[in-house]
Design an enzyme around this catalytic site. Structure first.
Site, PDB file in Angstrom:
ATOM      1  N   HIS A   1      -7.148  -3.818   4.498  1.00 49.68           N
ATOM      2  CA  HIS A   1      -5.963  -3.450   3.716  1.00 49.68           C
ATOM      3  C   HIS A   1      -6.308  -2.608   2.494  1.00 49.68           C
ATOM      4  O   HIS A   1      -5.436  -2.006   1.881  1.00 49.68           O
ATOM      5  CB  HIS A   1      -5.219  -4.718   3.277  1.00 49.68           C
ATOM      6  CG  HIS A   1      -4.523  -5.415   4.407  1.00 49.68           C
ATOM      7  ND1 HIS A   1      -3.183  -5.283   4.654  1.00 49.68           N
ATOM      8  CD2 HIS A   1      -4.998  -6.218   5.399  1.00 49.68           C
ATOM      9  CE1 HIS A   1      -2.847  -5.991   5.723  1.00 49.68           C
ATOM     10  NE2 HIS A   1      -3.938  -6.563   6.197  1.00 49.68           N
TER      11      HIS A   1
ATOM     12  N   ASP B   1      -5.825   2.623  -4.244  1.00 49.89           N
ATOM     13  CA  ASP B   1      -5.010   1.636  -3.544  1.00 49.89           C
ATOM     14  C   ASP B   1      -5.098   1.927  -2.052  1.00 49.89           C
ATOM     15  O   ASP B   1      -4.995   3.092  -1.651  1.00 49.89           O
ATOM     16  CB  ASP B   1      -3.538   1.766  -4.005  1.00 49.89           C
ATOM     17  CG  ASP B   1      -2.847   0.416  -4.121  1.00 49.89           C
ATOM     18  OD1 ASP B   1      -3.261  -0.525  -3.432  1.00 49.89           O
ATOM     19  OD2 ASP B   1      -1.885   0.316  -4.909  1.00 49.89           O
TER      20      ASP B   1
HETATM   21  P1  ADQ Z   1      -1.563  -5.370  -2.968  1.00 52.33           P
HETATM   22  O1  ADQ Z   1      -2.723  -4.887  -3.755  1.00 52.33           O
HETATM   23  O2  ADQ Z   1      -1.070  -6.711  -3.333  1.00 52.33           O
HETATM   24  O3  ADQ Z   1      -1.831  -5.292  -1.392  1.00 52.33           O
HETATM   25  P2  ADQ Z   1       0.908  -3.692  -2.626  1.00 52.33           P
HETATM   26  O4  ADQ Z   1       0.728  -2.890  -1.421  1.00 52.33           O
HETATM   27  O5  ADQ Z   1       1.605  -2.960  -3.716  1.00 52.33           O
HETATM   28  O6  ADQ Z   1      -0.424  -4.240  -3.248  1.00 52.33           O
HETATM   29  O7  ADQ Z   1       1.771  -4.955  -2.241  1.00 52.33           O
HETATM   30  C1  ADQ Z   1       2.260  -5.795  -3.214  1.00 52.33           C
HETATM   31  C2  ADQ Z   1       3.391  -6.614  -2.638  1.00 52.33           C
HETATM   32  O8  ADQ Z   1       3.663  -7.638  -3.572  1.00 52.33           O
HETATM   33  C3  ADQ Z   1       4.660  -5.802  -2.464  1.00 52.33           C
HETATM   34  O9  ADQ Z   1       5.291  -6.182  -1.279  1.00 52.33           O
HETATM   35  C4  ADQ Z   1       5.494  -6.187  -3.677  1.00 52.33           C
HETATM   36  O10 ADQ Z   1       6.881  -6.227  -3.454  1.00 52.33           O
HETATM   37  C5  ADQ Z   1       5.003  -7.576  -3.965  1.00 52.33           C
HETATM   38  N1  ADQ Z   1       5.122  -7.816  -5.406  1.00 52.33           N
HETATM   39  C6  ADQ Z   1       4.546  -7.147  -6.412  1.00 52.33           C
HETATM   40  N2  ADQ Z   1       4.962  -7.625  -7.603  1.00 52.33           N
HETATM   41  C7  ADQ Z   1       5.814  -8.619  -7.325  1.00 52.33           C
HETATM   42  C8  ADQ Z   1       6.580  -9.521  -8.115  1.00 52.33           C
HETATM   43  N3  ADQ Z   1       6.573  -9.505  -9.442  1.00 52.33           N
HETATM   44  N4  ADQ Z   1       7.338 -10.406  -7.488  1.00 52.33           N
HETATM   45  C9  ADQ Z   1       7.352 -10.468  -6.144  1.00 52.33           C
HETATM   46  N5  ADQ Z   1       6.670  -9.649  -5.341  1.00 52.33           N
HETATM   47  C10 ADQ Z   1       5.891  -8.746  -5.924  1.00 52.33           C
HETATM   48  C11 ADQ Z   1      -2.954  -4.943  -0.569  1.00 52.33           C
HETATM   49  C12 ADQ Z   1      -3.581  -3.567  -0.836  1.00 52.33           C
HETATM   50  C13 ADQ Z   1      -2.525  -2.480  -0.763  1.00 52.33           C
HETATM   51  C14 ADQ Z   1      -1.821  -2.536   0.604  1.00 52.33           C
HETATM   52  C15 ADQ Z   1      -1.353  -3.945   0.914  1.00 52.33           C
HETATM   53  C16 ADQ Z   1      -0.840  -4.057   2.347  1.00 52.33           C
HETATM   54  O11 ADQ Z   1      -4.216  -3.561  -2.108  1.00 52.33           O
HETATM   55  O12 ADQ Z   1      -3.101  -1.194  -0.955  1.00 52.33           O
HETATM   56  O13 ADQ Z   1      -0.709  -1.671   0.581  1.00 52.33           O
HETATM   57  O14 ADQ Z   1      -2.405  -4.891   0.771  1.00 52.33           O
HETATM   58  O15 ADQ Z   1      -1.772  -3.593   3.239  1.00 52.33           O
END
Ligand code: ADQ
Length: 495
Positions: free
Chosen positions: A159, A367
């Site tokens: 990921h 990311d």
């Molecule tokens: P993350 O680093 O966690 O994931 P991201 O892809 O942005 O990053 O996903 C975060 C998730 O958490 C989103 O669905 C978002 O809605 C949720 N989220 C963030 N803040 C929140 C809050 N305050 N309350 C509730 N939900 C919240 C890792 C990798 C990424 C990759 C994903 C999926 O680092 O690059 O996109 O996995 O593969």
């Protein structure tokens, strides 16, 4: 049809007692849906620690999904999770060599836990099952399963980014880590860039090659590697934004930002997300555009993450200082430039927040993909959409070309993009959004999941002669090529 076994560090299917589908992420929902469809098992760590590892499986059925979890002992948690996963692989793979810990005990803990996971999981695997392992915590799972004689098809999805060769080799055990990946039948990366970096390592560090079937050959084994960009459940998000909860949140946001355009940032509190750089860019904007100061406010939602790791505690206190400084310099009696919230929200509440925001700042320094960028687009009002400001270093930037793409290290670029977003005409906002939404909807999480599972199923099984690098029979080639081409290219052809 064969069952699917998903293996991930944490296991979190939708739980009705915690608010059901409003409360979990899109990825968890998509995996849960896949497991319901293929009647599989989701296996991982329970999130609990116990004094001594027992290997006792806790089996539960949650919303039609069979969940199998195991507790870890405290040393495992420190060495494997806080240690090798979060202090070694995470920073290194996000290009933060300065934060990377090269501690031998972490590597040993990582191997031990992966072995323990594999030993607990192996008895659950039936001959026809396919196994899909997720993320950097669990790279050696396939190696351990193979050692126990498991010959099922096993796939792995990373990921986070796969970093450049010169970074990987700073890991004392880099060769072992990459060799462990060759025990998978299929390795999925988020982007072509990560795929190329991985291939670069294989070709130049271990003199690997690519055979006529397009497989990577090294360590006396071969595997298939491809990019499978992850998506969100765009359709579902676009529906959720119409729910009561989303509407209520939207109304609250609008009421609290009267006469101001709300900008939003939503990120786990992590140094890879470029939070400090974003705030400095916003500060530059406030400085350079006094005429716009009364027009905007920034809502930054950043739930605390990995707080036992020092680098995260340091980041948190630097952010507190920075936000204090900016608010101190630019606040008025009736205006606070940055509203900063450290908690999590339900999916439907987030949808309402996204919809109320005139622009989203998604500015990671690195990311793998970044799902917030896609969720923001999915939640917009088609008649009055907001503008996505997106870092070129997010995997999502490869697909989301109609965002305002910026370099997050440049406060000037962030400031200019904010100015542009806030003054953009409705026609341009619509044009950009339509193209972005089209992509988010087509390359959604279901397509990602199906593409990966199809490609994994199409890999030759253990009885297919193997360990020869001769070109495969035409039929096998066709199936594998079709599966791998079921990604963006094939979907575009299907319309
Ligand atoms: P993350 O680093 O966690 O994931 P991201 O892809 O942005 O990053 O996903 C975060 C998730 O958490 C989103 O669905 C978002 O809605 C949720 N989220 C963030 N803040 C929140 C809050 N305050 N309350 C509730 N939900 C919240 C890792 C990798 C990424 C990759 C994903 C999926 O680092 O690059 O996109 O996995 O593969």
């Amino acid at each position: 049809m064969s069952r699917l076994i998903v293996v991930s560090n944490r296991v979190n299917p939708p739980n009705p007692s915690e608010g059901g589908e409003g409360s979990v992420g899109g990825l968890a929902m998509a995996l849960a849906a896949a497991l319901r469809e293929y009647s599989g098992i989701w296996f991982g760590w329970s999130g609990k620690t116990i004094p001594e590892f027992t290997g006792q499986l806790n089996m539960q059925r949650i919303e039609g999904v069979t969940v199998a979890t195991v507790d870890l002992e405290e040393t495992d948690y420190q060495e494997y999770y806080n240690g090798y996963a979060n202090k070694t692989l995470w920073p290194l793979f996000h290009y933060r060599v300065d934060l990377t810990a090269y501690d031998r005990s972490f590597g040993e803990g990582y191997d031990r836990v992966n072995r323990r996971f594999a030993e607990t999981l192996a008895p659950l695997i039936e001959p026809d099952d396919i196994v899909w392992v997720h993320d950097y915590h669990l790279i050696p799972v396939a190696r351990e399963l193979r050692r126990m004689g498991i010959t099922n098809r096993i796939g792995f999805f990373l990921h986070i980014p796969w970093p450049a060769h010169q970074l990987v080799v700073t890991l004392p055990r880099h060769r072992q880590l990459v060799e462990a990946l060759f025990d998978y039948d299929l390795i999925g990366f988020q982007t072509e860039e990560s795929l190329q970096a991985f291939e670069g390592y294989v070709f130049s560090e271990v003199q690997g090659s690519k055979n006529a079937r397009g497989e990577l050959v090294a360590f006396g084994r071969r595997t298939c590697a491809a990019a499978f960009p992850i998506g969100v459940d765009a359709q579902d998000f676009a529906e959720i934004v119409k729910s009561d909860n989303a509407r209520k949140t939207y109304d609250r946001m609008m009421a609290h930002s009267v006469f101001r355009k709300m900008l939003v940032g939503v990120d786990r509190l992590d140094y890879s997300k470029g939070l400090e750089e974003r705030l400095i860019g916003y500060e530059r904007f406030l400085h350079d555009h006094p005429e716009m100061r009364r027009e905007v406010m920034l809502l930054q939602i950043a739930p605390i993450s990995r707080d036992e790791v020092e680098a995260y505690q340091d980041l948190r206190s630097r952010l507190d200082g920075l936000i204090g400084r900016i608010n101190g310099a630019y606040a008025e009696m009736d205006f606070t430039p940055i509203r900063y919230v450290n908690r999590s929200y339900r999916r439907d509440e987030l949808a309402g927040v996204y919809r109320a925001a005139k622009a989203a700042l998604v500015t990671p320094l690195r990311d793998g993909m970044n799902l917030v960028a896609k969720e923001y687009v999915a939640a917009q009002d088609p008649e009055d959409p907001g503008v996505l400001i997106l870092s070129r270093f997010a995997g999502a930037a490869r697909q989301m070309k109609d965002a305002l793409i910026i370099n997050p290290n440049s406060p000037e670029e962030i400031s200019d993009a904010l100015e542009r977003a806030l003054s953009m005409s409705l026609a341009e906002r619509k044009r950009r959004w339509e193209s972005l939404f089209d992509n988010v909807r087509r390359e959604d999480v279901t397509a990602w999941r199906d593409d990966f599972v199809t490609a994994l199923r199409a890999r030759p099984g253990p009885d297919a002669d193997e360990q020869t690098d001769e070109p495969a029979p035409v039929r096998t080639l066709d199936v594998a090529a079709r599966a791998l081409k079921s990604g963006p290219e094939a979907r575009a052809m299907r319309g």
